[in-house]
Structure formats: C-alpha cells, structure tokens
Design a protein around this motif. Structure first.
Motif, PDB file in Angstrom:
ATOM      1  N   PRO A 197      33.730 -24.738  35.361  1.00 23.92           N
ATOM      2  CA  PRO A 197      32.843 -25.341  34.440  1.00 23.92           C
ATOM      3  C   PRO A 197      32.724 -24.534  33.128  1.00 23.92           C
ATOM      4  N   GLY A 198      32.226 -25.011  32.002  1.00 22.82           N
ATOM      5  CA  GLY A 198      31.942 -24.705  31.037  1.00 22.82           C
ATOM      6  C   GLY A 198      30.960 -23.410  31.074  1.00 22.82           C
ATOM      7  N   ASN A 199      29.989 -23.577  32.048  1.00 20.83           N
ATOM      8  CA  ASN A 199      28.981 -22.260  31.982  1.00 20.83           C
ATOM      9  C   ASN A 199      29.533 -20.950  32.782  1.00 20.83           C
ATOM     10  N   ALA A 200      30.867 -21.095  32.988  1.00 15.50           N
ATOM     11  CA  ALA A 200      31.484 -19.919  33.498  1.00 15.50           C
ATOM     12  C   ALA A 200      31.483 -18.809  32.699  1.00 15.50           C
ATOM     13  N   VAL A 201      31.221 -18.913  31.444  1.00 13.54           N
ATOM     14  CA  VAL A 201      31.283 -17.709  30.474  1.00 13.54           C
ATOM     15  C   VAL A 201      30.134 -16.865  31.039  1.00 13.54           C
ATOM     16  N   GLY A 202      30.104 -15.523  31.110  1.00 13.85           N
ATOM     17  CA  GLY A 202      29.234 -14.648  31.260  1.00 13.85           C
ATOM     18  C   GLY A 202      29.247 -14.235  32.882  1.00 13.85           C
ATOM     19  N   ARG A 203      29.858 -15.180  33.709  1.00 13.59           N
ATOM     20  CA  ARG A 203      30.130 -14.807  35.209  1.00 13.59           C
ATOM     21  C   ARG A 203      31.266 -14.312  35.622  1.00 13.59           C
ATOM     22  N   ARG A 204      31.098 -13.624  36.804  1.00 16.81           N
ATOM     23  CA  ARG A 204      32.341 -12.748  37.235  1.00 16.81           C
ATOM     24  C   ARG A 204      33.644 -14.012  37.620  1.00 16.81           C
ATOM     25  N   VAL A 205      34.864 -13.513  37.235  1.00 20.22           N
ATOM     26  CA  VAL A 205      35.903 -14.236  37.370  1.00 20.22           C
ATOM     27  C   VAL A 205      36.114 -14.823  38.778  1.00 20.22           C
ATOM     28  N   ASP A 206      35.674 -13.813  39.670  1.00 17.12           N
ATOM     29  CA  ASP A 206      35.982 -14.222  41.175  1.00 17.12           C
ATOM     30  C   ASP A 206      34.679 -15.110  41.714  1.00 17.12           C
ATOM     31  N   GLU A 207      33.939 -15.483  40.849  1.00 21.88           N
ATOM     32  CA  GLU A 207      32.553 -16.377  41.398  1.00 21.88           C
ATOM     33  C   GLU A 207      32.633 -17.717  40.866  1.00 21.88           C
ATOM     34  N   VAL A 208      33.562 -18.388  40.378  1.00 17.07           N
ATOM     35  CA  VAL A 208      33.466 -19.354  39.818  1.00 17.07           C
ATOM     36  C   VAL A 208      34.733 -20.576  40.062  1.00 17.07           C
ATOM     37  N   GLY A 209      35.229 -20.119  41.239  1.00 20.69           N
ATOM     38  CA  GLY A 209      36.138 -21.028  42.093  1.00 20.69           C
ATOM     39  C   GLY A 209      37.574 -20.998  41.333  1.00 20.69           C
ATOM     40  N   ILE A 210      37.961 -20.119  40.753  1.00 17.35           N
ATOM     41  CA  ILE A 210      39.404 -20.054  40.301  1.00 17.35           C
ATOM     42  C   ILE A 210      40.439 -19.573  41.444  1.00 17.35           C
ATOM     43  N   ASP A 211      41.864 -20.054  41.531  1.00 16.41           N
ATOM     44  CA  ASP A 211      42.419 -19.750  42.531  1.00 16.41           C
ATOM     45  C   ASP A 211      42.722 -18.318  42.802  1.00 16.41           C
ATOM     46  N   PRO A 212      42.654 -17.778  43.649  1.00 11.35           N
ATOM     47  CA  PRO A 212      42.650 -16.351  44.110  1.00 11.35           C
ATOM     48  C   PRO A 212      43.832 -15.337  43.511  1.00 11.35           C
ATOM     49  N   ALA A 213      45.137 -15.920  43.462  1.00 12.23           N
ATOM     50  CA  ALA A 213      46.164 -15.782  42.795  1.00 12.23           C
ATOM     51  C   ALA A 213      46.059 -15.396  41.222  1.00 12.23           C
ATOM     52  N   VAL A 214      45.174 -16.389  40.411  1.00 11.59           N
ATOM     53  CA  VAL A 214      45.091 -16.271  39.036  1.00 11.59           C
ATOM     54  C   VAL A 214      43.923 -15.276  39.017  1.00 11.59           C
ATOM     55  N   VAL A 215      42.937 -15.185  39.736  1.00  9.02           N
ATOM     56  CA  VAL A 215      41.998 -14.206  39.736  1.00  9.02           C
ATOM     57  C   VAL A 215      42.546 -12.528  39.719  1.00  9.02           C
TER      58      VAL A 215
END
Length: 554
Positions: A271-289
């Motif tokens: 989502p667009g409100n992901a800015v300011g949140r940790r990259v591993d908390e917004v549902g991104i694929d683990p390999a990309v994280v």
C-alpha cells in the motif's frame, strides 16, 4: 474607569501589524535573508514582551507603594487642625493653600486638594481647579472610607489617594485628595534598573548575531536555492518518481521505507502508506526483503532477478550516501514476467532442439550400424536390429500415449526420454498416470511446468548410482504433476528460496537453468495452483504441482 496605558497600546499595535510588517519585509528577499528578517522580528517581539512585562511589574509596584503613600499624605493633610477648622471658610482656597502646597512638597505628589462631599474643589495646589467638580467615580471617600486607585486628572492618568474628613457623628465633612501622575514608559524602564536596559541591548545584539549566523548556515545547506526553487525541485521529483514505470524503493539503515513510487507499489503489491514502516512488515516477498536489507555493507547488487509468487522482478540495488556517510539503499526494479515467459518458451524450443540433436545422433549411429551390416551381407542381423529398434521405439511411444492423451504433452515426454537417456538418466512415466486432452493454453502451461521440472530433475540426477527420474501426471482430481529425481535432495531451509533466490539475468552466473523453477512457481500461481518440494521416498527430491481445475476439449 477604563484606561489603556502606552505600553498596552504599543503591544496591541505590534500584534496587529506584525503579520503585514513581516510579509512586507520578506517579500522579494532570498531564503537566507527571509530567515534573518524573521529571526530579527522574533528577537524584537521577545524584547518588546520583556520590556512590557518589566513595565507592567514596575507600574504595579508603583501603584502599590505610591498608593499607600498618597493615602498617608492625605491622612496627614486631613488631620491638620487648620484644615479641619477652615475647610468651609469662604476664603479656604487662600487659607489652606500653604497646607496643600506643603503636602505636595513633602510627598512628591502632583496635586493636593480639599474637596467637598459633592466633589467640588475648595482648595488646591493648582488654583485653576478651585470650584471645579471632581467625579469621585469608584472612590469610597464620600462614604467615609479611605481609598486609592486610578483616575483621570485633567486628562492625565494618575494615582489618587483620598481620605474623608469626618464629623463627630461620622458624617463626611470634606475629602483630602492627593494624586500623582503615572510615570512614562521610559521612566518605568529606568526605574526597573539600568541593568535591564543593558540586558535588553545585549539580548538584541546576540539575537542579531545568531540570526545572521543562522541565515548563513541555511544558505549553505540549501545550496543557495530559494523557496520557490526548492518547491519546484520537490514537485518535479515527485512527478518524476511517480510517473516512471520502473519501481523505485529506498530503505534506510534501520530497515524503514523512506521512498516508494507508484511503480514499486504495483510491482511489490504494497500500500501507499508503507512509507515510514519497516520493509519486513508490509507484506513484501521475503526474497525481496532480503535483497533490500542486505546493502548495509555498501555493496551494490546489479541485475538480480527474483521471482515472487506472481511476478519475476529484475532488481538493482545501490547504496545511498549523504556527506560521505551511507544512509540506506535505493533499489530500482522492473517487471520481467513477460521476458521470463519468453525465456521459458525459448528454453522449451531449445529443449526440443537438443532432443532432435540427440535423436539425430542416435539415428546416425543406428544407420551406420545397418549400413555396415548390409555391406557385410548380414541381412538377418539387419532385420533383427531394425525389429529391436522398432519395438523399443514403439514401447516408449505406447507407454506414453496409452496414459497421456494430449499430443503435445505426450510428445514432450517422448522427446525428454531420449534426451535424458543421452545424459545417462532413465526417465520413467508412472504407470498410474492419466491425462486427457487439454485446451491449447493449458497444454502450453503444462508443457512449461513439466519441461522445467524434468530438466531440473535430469540435471541433479546425472552421476547418481541409479540415475532415474519418475514422472506422474493425474487429472482425475484437478491436475497433479509429480517429478521425483535421484539427486541429493533439497535442504528444508532452502525449499522456499530455490524458487526465487540465486536466479540472475547474467548468463555466466552458475545456477543452471536461469528462471526454470521460478517460472514453474509463476505459471502455477497464474493457474491458481501451488507448487511444493519435499523428500522422495527413496532419496532425492519430489516436486509436486497441484492445479485447481482442468480444462479439456472434446
């Protein structure tokens, strides 16, 4: 009575005019100059506020101390025998003049008077006021009580003390009144102490110097850019980042997302409100994280291809620095899903080419053998050899076509059998397999899945003690594809990563088949299915694909 002091009037004027004055000073000036002017205005307002507080305190102190003094002088004047005896005398103005003058001289008051109960001046240190009427207003002296407070005396704001002259029965016979003008603002400031003026001047000087230094610092850090230029740069940056198709994501050293454009939101599914949140908390694929957070060492990552469950992404990571210090990483990404599909089709064509090459080589050897037997006149041996080859080819074809009705899938399995044999690996079709005819689109996806899984299984089985690959296809409940190899197997901690990690767009990187397994998961996800890897019963790995539905045609 209500009276606005000079200090209060000045404060009101400053409050009302500050906005327009500051706007006029800032108009047309550089950013540094605007900060300088603004800081100077703030310093000026603070100094005025300090001065106002000091004046207010001095005025309150003056009122309290001098008010009591005025009452004391008025009491002294009221208790003088001559005043009590001659206050009603027709010539009281001349008779009592020395007394009121003495009261003024002794107290430092501005005015001393003897008033009648009705407020008419009977004697005064100012002869011009004799006979005039004074508005007693809030005074309680006409009620028989001493009083001091503020009043207007000939239009001048003054502090007045009044004491009644009482008869034996308590009636008010006259009123002794003593007043003193309030000092000016400058006098009040001076009365507060010369040190206050020194402190105010020192504060103003320090404020001006600090404001000048701040303006220089701002100018240096903004590279001399003005407000409008900075706003234009910010607008252009936002427009550029959110209009490009490629995704851009920035992550700081703490693993928090600091920048995310529209392309990255779409490619990563965040989502667009992901800015300011940790990259591993917004549902991104683990390999990309893992890729996004592995740049703390300052190393770049070029053209890394990662297959998520729905896309194949090509990512490039660069360290982000500020003033020589790393502050995070910036990663660009592009969608390579279509390219991966094309590469998968190309791999299928290459597989067919390799199969034809293997069969050509096999047929050439067989033809050479037949030619030699003919030259030797061994016609019976020729007949036996041709019969054996025909039966063997028929057995392979029959073993597949009896269980696999779709011609494209059957052709792939027959071709892969010959290709695996050239590598020294036996490819077997499980006798329990069953597959009806498929739609062309589904048949293409099944070929892609089966071809990549067989190629991967053959590669890892080469050199094994019993090099064998077993394929099972079943369409009786959905569509299940199972490929078992005789290789070393897949460690449990790598069973998720093998579908995404270690895949790159660089052909020289080891890793075998590029996007083979990644493409398997992608095609499976597009069909609404799942792919899993586990241990085979006799050792090796077992890859299982389960598709939800099978579309067949008559």
């Amino acid at each position: 009575m209500t009276h606005v002091t000079d200090v209060e009037a000045k404060d009101v004027l400053i409050i009302e005019n500050t906005r327009s004055a500051v706007a006029g000073l800032l108009r047309g000036r550089s950013l540094a100059a605007q900060f300088l002017v603004f800081q100077l205005v703030v310093v000026a307002v603070v100094l005025v506020a300090v001065a106002a507080v000091s004046v207010t305190q001095s005025e309150a102190e003056f009122r309290e101390v001098r008010g009591q003094r005025m009452i004391a002088v008025a009491e002294n004047m009221a208790s003088t025998p001559i005043v009590r005896d001659r206050y009603q005398d027709p010539f009281a103005a001349q008779t009592l003049a020395p007394e009121v003058d003495r009261a003024v001289a002794l107290s430092g008051a501005s005015l001393a008077e003897i008033l009648g109960p009705d407020g008419v001046v009977r004697a005064s240190s100012d002869p011009s006021r004799i006979g005039t009427r004074v508005d007693l207003g809030a005074s309680r002296a006409d009620e028989g009580r001493a009083w001091f407070g503020d009043a207007d005396v000939d239009g001048t704001h003054s502090l007045v003390g009044q004491v009644p002259i009482l008869a034996i029965n308590g009636d008010v016979l006259a009123i002794a009144s003593v007043s003193e003008m309030y000092p000016s603002v400058w006098a009040l400031l001076s009365g507060a102490g010369e040190s206050l003026l020194v402190y105010l001047g020192l504060g103003a000087a320090l404020g001006m110097v600090a404001s000048w230094l701040l303006s220089r610092r701002i100018k240096r850090h903004t590279r001399g850019l003005e407000v409008a230029e900075i706003a234009n740069l910010a607008d252009h940056r936002e427009a550029l980042l959110h209009s490009i198709r490629e995704g851009v994501i920035a992550v700081n050293d703490d693993g928090e997302i600091t920048l995310l454009n529209d392309g990255a939101q779409d490619l990563l599914g965040v989502p667009g409100n992901a800015v300011g949140r940790r990259v591993d908390e917004v549902g991104i694929d683990p390999a990309v994280v893992s890729l996004l957070t592995s740049g703390a060492d300052g190393q770049a990552a070029d053209d890394t291809v990662i297959a998520t469950r729905t896309r194949v992404l090509a990512l490039s990571r660069r360290p982000a620095t500020s003033q020589g210090r790393q502050i995070g990483t910036v990663t660009t990404m592009r969608d390579s899903t279509e390219l991966a599909a094309l590469q998968g089709q190309l791999s299928s064509h290459k597989s067919v080419t390799d199969t034809l090459r293997a069969q050509t080589h096999e047929f050439a050897n067989q033809l050479h053998t037949i030619s030699g037997l003919v030259q030797l006149g061994e016609y019976d041996a020729v007949r036996d050899l041709v019969g054996t080859l025909t039966r063997r080819r028929a057995e392979i074809s029959d073993a597949v076509t009896q269980r696999i009705a779709d011609p494209a899938v059957a052709a792939l399995l027959i071709a892969k059998t010959s290709l695996a044999a050239e590598s020294g690996v036996e490819l077997r079709l499980d006798p329990a397999s069953h597959l009806g005819a498929l739609d062309q689109a589904l048949a293409t996806d099944v070929i892609t899945l089966l071809g990549n899984l067989i190629d991967n299984a053959v590669d890892v089985s080469v050199g094994a003690a019993q090099a064998r690959v077993t394929v099972r296809i079943d369409d009786r409940e959905g569509l299940t594809i199972s490929v078992i190899d005789s290789g070393p197997g897949v460690p449990e901690h790598l069973r998720e990563e093998i579908f995404a990690r270690g895949v790159t767009s660089k052909p020289e990187v080891p890793g075998g088949r590029g996007i083979g397994l990644a493409l398997v998961r992608l095609v499976t996800a597009q069909q609404g299915g799942t792919v899993e890897v586990g241990d085979a019963p006799g050792g090796g790995a077992r890859f299982s694909v389960q598709l939800k539905a099978v579309r067949t045609h008559a």
